[in-house]
Scaffold this motif. Structure first.
Motif, PDB file in Angstrom:
ATOM      1  N   GLU B  36      27.141  31.632 105.359  1.00 30.64           N
ATOM      2  CA  GLU B  36      27.361  32.573 106.448  1.00 30.64           C
ATOM      3  C   GLU B  36      28.547  33.494 106.166  1.00 30.64           C
ATOM      4  OE1 GLU B  36      27.973  30.906 110.426  1.00 30.64           O
ATOM      5  OE2 GLU B  36      25.780  30.791 110.508  1.00 30.64           O
ATOM      6  N   ASN B  37      28.433  34.732 106.612  1.00 31.67           N
ATOM      7  CA  ASN B  37      29.507  35.725 106.482  1.00 31.67           C
ATOM      8  C   ASN B  37      30.037  35.875 105.064  1.00 31.67           C
ATOM      9  OD1 ASN B  37      29.104  35.814 109.168  1.00 31.67           O
ATOM     10  ND2 ASN B  37      31.177  35.234 109.752  1.00 31.67           N
ATOM     11  N   GLN B  38      29.122  35.683 104.129  1.00 35.75           N
ATOM     12  CA  GLN B  38      29.460  35.923 102.735  1.00 35.75           C
ATOM     13  C   GLN B  38      28.482  36.942 102.184  1.00 35.75           C
ATOM     14  OE1 GLN B  38      31.726  33.536 100.489  1.00 35.75           O
ATOM     15  NE2 GLN B  38      32.635  33.900 102.499  1.00 35.75           N
ATOM     16  N   VAL B  39      28.906  37.613 101.127  1.00 41.50           N
ATOM     17  CA  VAL B  39      27.973  38.488 100.437  1.00 41.50           C
ATOM     18  C   VAL B  39      27.479  37.746  99.204  1.00 41.50           C
ATOM     19  CG1 VAL B  39      27.630  40.690  99.277  1.00 41.50           C
ATOM     20  CG2 VAL B  39      29.188  40.545 101.236  1.00 41.50           C
ATOM     21  N   THR B  40      26.178  37.537  99.158  1.00 41.84           N
ATOM     22  CA  THR B  40      25.590  36.874  97.993  1.00 41.84           C
ATOM     23  C   THR B  40      24.844  37.910  97.173  1.00 41.84           C
ATOM     24  OG1 THR B  40      25.322  34.869  99.287  1.00 41.84           O
ATOM     25  CG2 THR B  40      24.057  35.030  97.230  1.00 41.84           C
ATOM     26  N   ALA B  41      25.178  38.013  95.903  1.00 42.46           N
ATOM     27  CA  ALA B  41      24.490  38.965  95.036  1.00 42.46           C
ATOM     28  C   ALA B  41      23.448  38.234  94.208  1.00 42.46           C
ATOM     29  CB  ALA B  41      25.489  39.670  94.128  1.00 42.46           C
ATOM     30  N   VAL B 189      29.962  54.306  96.816  1.00 39.99           N
ATOM     31  CA  VAL B 189      31.231  53.722  97.253  1.00 39.99           C
ATOM     32  C   VAL B 189      31.230  53.519  98.763  1.00 39.99           C
ATOM     33  CG1 VAL B 189      33.695  54.163  97.481  1.00 39.99           C
ATOM     34  CG2 VAL B 189      32.553  54.608  95.307  1.00 39.99           C
ATOM     35  N   LYS B 190      30.695  54.482  99.482  1.00 34.26           N
ATOM     36  CA  LYS B 190      30.655  54.363 100.948  1.00 34.26           C
ATOM     37  C   LYS B 190      29.838  53.152 101.376  1.00 34.26           C
ATOM     38  CE  LYS B 190      31.613  59.008 102.505  1.00 34.26           C
ATOM     39  NZ  LYS B 190      31.063  60.296 102.915  1.00 34.26           N
ATOM     40  N   ILE B 191      28.704  52.965 100.731  1.00 32.87           N
ATOM     41  CA  ILE B 191      27.862  51.813 101.080  1.00 32.87           C
ATOM     42  C   ILE B 191      28.591  50.512 100.729  1.00 32.87           C
ATOM     43  CG2 ILE B 191      25.695  50.613 100.558  1.00 32.87           C
ATOM     44  CD1 ILE B 191      24.938  53.063 101.963  1.00 32.87           C
ATOM     45  N   GLU B 192      29.257  50.499  99.585  1.00 29.42           N
ATOM     46  CA  GLU B 192      29.966  49.269  99.182  1.00 29.42           C
ATOM     47  C   GLU B 192      31.092  48.937 100.151  1.00 29.42           C
ATOM     48  OE1 GLU B 192      31.132  49.460  95.111  1.00 29.42           O
ATOM     49  OE2 GLU B 192      29.067  49.532  94.374  1.00 29.42           O
ATOM     50  N   ASP B 193      31.836  49.970 100.576  1.00 30.29           N
ATOM     51  CA  ASP B 193      32.888  49.743 101.577  1.00 30.29           C
ATOM     52  C   ASP B 193      32.289  49.144 102.844  1.00 30.29           C
ATOM     53  OD1 ASP B 193      34.662  50.778  99.824  1.00 30.29           O
ATOM     54  OD2 ASP B 193      34.860  52.748 100.790  1.00 30.29           O
ATOM     55  N   LEU B 194      31.143  49.706 103.192  1.00 29.09           N
ATOM     56  CA  LEU B 194      30.461  49.261 104.395  1.00 29.09           C
ATOM     57  C   LEU B 194      30.095  47.783 104.298  1.00 29.09           C
ATOM     58  CD1 LEU B 194      29.350  50.372 106.993  1.00 29.09           C
ATOM     59  CD2 LEU B 194      27.310  51.088 105.778  1.00 29.09           C
ATOM     60  N   ILE B 195      29.592  47.393 103.128  1.00 33.14           N
ATOM     61  CA  ILE B 195      29.206  45.991 102.932  1.00 33.14           C
ATOM     62  C   ILE B 195      30.416  45.075 103.151  1.00 33.14           C
ATOM     63  CG2 ILE B 195      28.423  44.308 101.203  1.00 33.14           C
ATOM     64  CD1 ILE B 195      26.727  46.614  99.992  1.00 33.14           C
ATOM     65  N   ARG B 216      32.101  43.772  92.461  1.00 31.80           N
ATOM     66  CA  ARG B 216      32.933  44.413  93.479  1.00 31.80           C
ATOM     67  C   ARG B 216      32.658  43.879  94.882  1.00 31.80           C
ATOM     68  NH1 ARG B 216      32.004  49.368  90.540  1.00 31.80           N
ATOM     69  NH2 ARG B 216      30.201  49.765  91.838  1.00 31.80           N
ATOM     70  N   VAL B 217      31.373  43.726  95.223  1.00 31.95           N
ATOM     71  CA  VAL B 217      31.078  43.475  96.632  1.00 31.95           C
ATOM     72  C   VAL B 217      30.789  42.024  96.992  1.00 31.95           C
ATOM     73  CG1 VAL B 217      30.193  45.802  96.973  1.00 31.95           C
ATOM     74  CG2 VAL B 217      28.600  43.939  96.478  1.00 31.95           C
ATOM     75  N   SER B 218      30.467  41.196  96.025  1.00 33.82           N
ATOM     76  CA  SER B 218      29.937  39.889  96.444  1.00 33.82           C
ATOM     77  C   SER B 218      30.961  38.771  96.351  1.00 33.82           C
ATOM     78  CB  SER B 218      28.707  39.536  95.613  1.00 33.82           C
ATOM     79  OG  SER B 218      29.086  39.244  94.289  1.00 33.82           O
ATOM     80  N   ASP B 219      30.720  37.730  97.149  1.00 31.51           N
ATOM     81  CA  ASP B 219      31.522  36.517  97.083  1.00 31.51           C
ATOM     82  C   ASP B 219      30.839  35.494  96.192  1.00 31.51           C
ATOM     83  OD1 ASP B 219      33.435  37.358  99.215  1.00 31.51           O
ATOM     84  OD2 ASP B 219      31.580  37.359 100.382  1.00 31.51           O
ATOM     85  N   LYS B 220      29.502  35.449  96.324  1.00 30.67           N
ATOM     86  CA  LYS B 220      28.725  34.517  95.520  1.00 30.67           C
ATOM     87  C   LYS B 220      27.729  35.318  94.692  1.00 30.67           C
ATOM     88  CE  LYS B 220      30.440  30.703  96.841  1.00 30.67           C
ATOM     89  NZ  LYS B 220      30.160  30.011  98.092  1.00 30.67           N
ATOM     90  N   THR B 221      27.470  34.821  93.501  1.00 26.16           N
ATOM     91  CA  THR B 221      26.480  35.499  92.673  1.00 26.16           C
ATOM     92  C   THR B 221      25.476  34.482  92.160  1.00 26.16           C
ATOM     93  OG1 THR B 221      28.005  37.241  91.978  1.00 26.16           O
ATOM     94  CG2 THR B 221      26.107  36.852  90.577  1.00 26.16           C
ATOM     95  N   ALA B 222      24.198  34.875  92.256  1.00 26.95           N
ATOM     96  CA  ALA B 222      23.143  34.035  91.684  1.00 26.95           C
ATOM     97  C   ALA B 222      22.517  34.809  90.548  1.00 26.95           C
ATOM     98  CB  ALA B 222      22.105  33.704  92.746  1.00 26.95           C
ATOM     99  N   PHE B 223      22.386  34.155  89.403  1.00 25.23           N
ATOM    100  CA  PHE B 223      21.797  34.821  88.241  1.00 25.23           C
ATOM    101  C   PHE B 223      20.391  34.287  88.010  1.00 25.23           C
ATOM    102  CE2 PHE B 223      21.232  34.698  83.491  1.00 25.23           C
ATOM    103  CZ  PHE B 223      20.923  36.045  83.374  1.00 25.23           C
ATOM    104  N   LEU B 224      19.430  35.186  87.997  1.00 25.98           N
ATOM    105  CA  LEU B 224      18.038  34.794  87.770  1.00 25.98           C
ATOM    106  C   LEU B 224      17.569  35.351  86.441  1.00 25.98           C
ATOM    107  CD1 LEU B 224      18.314  34.992  91.052  1.00 25.98           C
ATOM    108  CD2 LEU B 224      15.823  34.796  90.933  1.00 25.98           C
ATOM    109  N   LEU B 225      16.652  34.619  85.835  1.00 22.97           N
ATOM    110  CA  LEU B 225      16.147  35.040  84.540  1.00 22.97           C
ATOM    111  C   LEU B 225      14.704  34.569  84.427  1.00 22.97           C
ATOM    112  CD1 LEU B 225      17.093  36.365  81.861  1.00 22.97           C
ATOM    113  CD2 LEU B 225      17.700  34.080  81.064  1.00 22.97           C
ATOM    114  N   SER B 226      13.877  35.408  83.815  1.00 21.85           N
ATOM    115  CA  SER B 226      12.491  34.966  83.653  1.00 21.85           C
ATOM    116  C   SER B 226      12.287  34.431  82.243  1.00 21.85           C
ATOM    117  CB  SER B 226      11.521  36.114  83.937  1.00 21.85           C
ATOM    118  OG  SER B 226      11.886  37.248  83.200  1.00 21.85           O
TER     119      SER B 226
END
Lengths: 307, 261
Positions: B36-41, B189-195, B216-226
């Motif tokens: 919750e209340n995190q940015v996940t990329a 940049v405007k959208i990123e600030d908004l996030i 820049r914008v995320s707190d958590k990052t998930a890496f996917l690969l096929s």
């Protein structure tokens, strides 16, 4: 050195052939286009010339202001109003059938129908569009009219209502296919945006897709109705031959097209006023449908959303 | 170096999620917690299934025929893929902004109000529209022209309008599918600030091609690969800082350092 190159020689003759071919084909397609324009111009010319003859005997004021159309029976009078009224009456009745059903069919095909159902329904609509109009005419006269007579006791056998309803059925495929094209051209991203906001399929169709395609839909209606105005066989058979300034749908009327048929098949002497009158009616009909088609195309251009 | 993971409440819990398009398996057994209340990329090369995964969160994949989902996504103690759940309700709680700005061909005001209308909102529409436009940092630019057609806005403004449209119905979660890929750097940049501002009130999941953006914008990052069968898998998921500095898996490191893309 270049002259000795054998390949180049071949190429040169080839180039010449291509050049001649290009000229010949250009000439052929160009003259085909020119012929169609020529035909159109000569039709308009013919209409205009004959109706000028008509208007030299009958004043244009009488033509538009008189409310009686009696080209043969004395006292003769040439007021176009009853024929125009009959034409528009049939058109309006047909629009009550063709507009809602055509729109609904298009929405179903474009938004709801799964592929396999669409594959069956589209050809069926095309069959509907391919039925000869005279068949529709007899369908109206011998099937729909008797049914309507069960409801309206005092209905005349030849009447505007029956012809209009069947005319509506006849132009459904025309309206629905143009409308469907307009709906399909709405980009999917708009549908997705709508779904992503929690809209149902129905809300998406009615509140997003239809408004977004409105210009195309309105144009489809206009072009469909313009067809209804120009249609001849159905109304000649089913709507009657009584020029009648009325908007009562269960009465017998005569449309502009039906009048032209009636007189052309009759014994009007070449060059007589009644003979020339069909050209006057014809040119007015031409102007009306031309104006509607132009309006239809204008609506598309003017109100189209570019995505 | 170890980076401490903050303990946050889990908003969305993905359990063994697999996605099939017909016979083709697009995603295999993804499990992750979205806090919750995190940015996940969600990052990864093209075709790794990150957008597919994003669309699972609001059941947008339902719109494609022949899509089959296995596994669960738990939201608010309910599996959003259980039979009893109406996807329409899910989508009003989990909003989405798309890759290309896609405003409706309506006025700016009607674009924002649309979601409220179809969700049967009764109350002051003007207030809600204003709030959403302020939240998406667009209000100052459009407050005098709310009745103008949305297409009269620039691309970046259109995208912020799409954010406002999603925010208007007060969702819990916002899904962003490469929201800046069609925008110029200033609009980006405007959208990123908004996030960054919005994550105080919303849980945000963002799919991005741009690794700097993820950093820049995320707190958590998930890496996917096929893999070889083109089926996407979750390689690893961690705090963004950790993924970008000391990833656990070699594939992640290769991708981050640009050894393949």
């Amino acid at each position: 050195m270049i002259k000795d190159d054998k390949n180049l020689k071949v190429r040169r003759s080839h180039r010449l052939r291509v050049k001649i071919e290009g000229k010949v084909i250009g000439f052929l397609v160009g003259s085909a286009a020119f012929i169609t324009i020529l035909v159109t111009i000569s039709i308009v010319w013919n209409l205009a010339q004959q109706s000028l003859g008509f208007f030299s005997e009958i004043s244009i004021i009488e033509f538009f202001s008189s409310t009686r159309w009696s080209p043969i029976l004395i006292p003769r009078e040439f007021g176009i109003a009853p024929l125009v009224a009959g034409t528009f009456l049939v058109m309006i009745i047909s629009s009550f059938v063709a507009v809602p059903i055509g729109l609904a069919v298009a929405i179903f095909l474009a938004e709801y129908a799964p592929n396999n159902i669409r594959k069956i329904l589209r050809p069926m609509l095309e069959v509907l569009a391919g039925i000869p109009t005279i068949v529709y005419g007899y369908f109206a006269l011998t099937f729909v009219t008797p049914l309507l007579k069960l409801v309206f006791d005092d209905m005349i056998i030849f009447n505007a209502l029956s012809a209009g309803l069947v005319m509506g059925i006849m132009i459904i495929p025309f309206v629905s296919s143009l409308t469907e094209d307009a709906l399909i051209s709405v980009p999917n991203s708009l549908r997705q945006a709508s779904y992503a906001l929690g809209a149902t399929k129905f809300e998406t169709s009615i509140k997003i897709v239809v408004p977004a395609a409105l210009s195309g839909i309105v144009a489809a209606f206009i072009l469909g109705l313009s067809r209804a105005i120009g249609e001849t066989m159905l109304v000649t058979i089913a709507a009657g031959a009584t020029p009648n300034l009325t908007f009562n749908p269960i009465e017998s009327i005569q449309t502009m097209t039906a009048y032209i048929v009636q007189l052309a098949l009759g014994e009007a002497a070449h060059g007589s006023v009644e003979y020339q009158s069909i050209y006057a009616v014809g040119i007015l009909l031409f102007i009306i449908t031309f104006a509607m088609n132009t309006l239809g195309h204008w609506v598309v251009r003017r109100w189209r959303n570019v995505y | 170096m170890t980076i401490e993971n903050k303990i946050n409440k889990v908003s969305l819990k993905v359990k063994d999620l697999s996605v099939y398009y017909g016979a083709f398996k697009a995603l295999e057994e993804i499990s992750m917690d979205i806090e919750e209340n995190q940015v996940t990329a969600l990052i990864g090369p093209s075709g790794c299934g990150k957008s597919t995964l994003l669309r699972c969160f609001n059941r947008m994949n339902d719109l494609f025929p022949n899509t089959k989902i296995e596994g669960q996504i738990i939201y608010d103690d309910i599996d959003i893929y259980s039979q009893a759940i109406d996807p329409v309700l899910i989508r009003s709680k989990i909003g989405m902004v798309f890759q290309k700005p896609n405003p409706f061909p309506k006025s700016i005001y009607d674009n924002v109000a649309f979601g409220l209308k179809i969700n049967g909102f009764v109350g002051n529409y003007d207030e809600e529209v204003e709030r959403a436009l302020i939240q998406s940092a667009l209000w100052e630019e459009v407050k005098d022209r709310l009745n103008d057609n949305a297409f009269s806005l620039s691309g970046g403004q259109q995208q912020r309008l799409c954010m406002a449209r999603a925010l208007a119905i007060r969702p819990d979660v916002i899904l962003l599918d490469e929201p800046t890929s069609a925008l110029d750097p200033i609009a980006t940049v405007k959208i990123e600030d908004l996030i960054n501002v919005l994550k105080k009130d919303y849980t945000i999941i963002i799919v991005t091609h741009n690794m700097q953006q993820a950093a820049r914008v995320s707190d958590k990052t998930a890496f996917l690969l096929s893999g070889e069968n083109r089926c996407g898998k979750l390689i690893e998921m961690d705090a963004t800082e950790k993924i970008f500095t000391t990833p656990f898996k070699k594939e992640t490191e290769d991708y981050i350092t640009g050894r393949f893309s």
